[in-house]
Design an enzyme around this catalytic site. Structure first.
Site, PDB file in Angstrom:
ATOM      1  N   CYS A 159      36.789  43.561  37.714  1.00  0.00           N
ATOM      2  CA  CYS A 159      36.823  43.553  39.179  1.00  0.00           C
ATOM      3  C   CYS A 159      37.241  44.921  39.707  1.00  0.00           C
ATOM      4  O   CYS A 159      37.992  45.651  39.053  1.00  0.00           O
ATOM      5  CB  CYS A 159      37.821  42.520  39.710  1.00  0.00           C
ATOM      6  N   ASP A 160      36.751  45.238  40.895  1.00  0.00           N
ATOM      7  CA  ASP A 160      37.213  46.439  41.578  1.00  0.00           C
ATOM      8  C   ASP A 160      37.027  46.250  43.077  1.00  0.00           C
ATOM      9  O   ASP A 160      36.058  45.624  43.512  1.00  0.00           O
ATOM     10  CB  ASP A 160      36.455  47.681  41.117  1.00  0.00           C
ATOM     11  N   SER A 161      37.961  46.795  43.845  1.00  0.00           N
ATOM     12  CA  SER A 161      37.912  46.647  45.300  1.00  0.00           C
ATOM     13  C   SER A 161      37.946  48.003  45.991  1.00  0.00           C
ATOM     14  O   SER A 161      38.643  48.923  45.536  1.00  0.00           O
ATOM     15  CB  SER A 161      39.095  45.814  45.803  1.00  0.00           C
TER      16      SER A 161
END
Length: 209
Positions: free
Chosen positions: A79-81
């Site tokens: 995941c990455d935001s």
């Protein structure tokens, strides 16, 4: 049947989100050089990646890096935001000065928090699936005073998170409202993850164990 999950992220918030939903993943942190990965991708397309594309690229890079480093019988999730604001892509600020400048721009306005999710089915009897989904949530920020910004930046929290804010921590009072999934702003959308598990024939309760 219990399905193991490896979380390819160092984010305490993502781990807490999964644990609160009854999932206890194994955490493996990738060695991905994020700026280099973005630079390579942009060189390849001869242009600039959109914010949601950056989130998905980094989620995929982390997931693939960890999946290649393990032979575990598990699903691997990266995941990455990033925050899309004013036509720019904001990850973690480099220092307190940058965090302060961001908040001076963001106060009283809104941005879109994009979280990329990438899943690789690395189970022994796997589907071989590898795919990603981006979830996006609009975040409306409070109109902070200079003193409030200085006090918040001084806590150090804005330096550790994408967009220089949290919704589940000290930054919570400074988010007036959101449009979309709350968990996505924390860093991982549980409804999206449920759908992704379904794509590989796994139900959420099987991962929960």
């Amino acid at each position: 049947m219990t399905v193991a999950l490896i979380l390819a992220s160092a984010s305490p918030a993502r781990l807490t989100t999964l644990r609160s939903a009854g999932v206890e993943p194994e955490v493996m942190v990738s060695d991905v050089d994020e700026p280099a990965a973005i630079a390579r991708a942009e060189e390849g397309i001869g242009g600039t990646l959109a914010s949601d594309e950056v989130a998905l690229l980094l989620a995929r890079s982390k997931c693939e890096d960890v999946a290649a480093a393990t032979d575990a019988d598990a699903l691997v999730l990266g995941c990455d935001s990033v925050l899309e604001f004013g036509g720019e892509t904001f990850g973690k600020p480099a220092d307190a000065a940058e965090a302060t400048t961001r908040w001076q721009r963001m106060r009283g306005r809104s941005g879109t928090l994009h979280t990329g999710h990438w899943l690789i089915d690395a189970r022994e009897e796997s589907t071989g699936a590898t795919f990603g989904v981006v979830a996006s949530t609009v975040v409306h920020f409070a109109d902070l005073s200079d003193a409030e910004i200085a006090a918040y930046v001084a806590t150090g929290e804005p330096l550790r998170v994408a967009g220089a804010f949290t919704i589940d921590g000290l930054g919570g009072p400074y988010v007036r409202r959101i449009e979309g999934d709350h968990h996505n702003v924390v860093g991982l959308s549980l409804p999206v993850l449920r759908d992704m598990f379904g794509e590989v024939g796994v139900t959420f309760d099987q991962v929960r164990g």
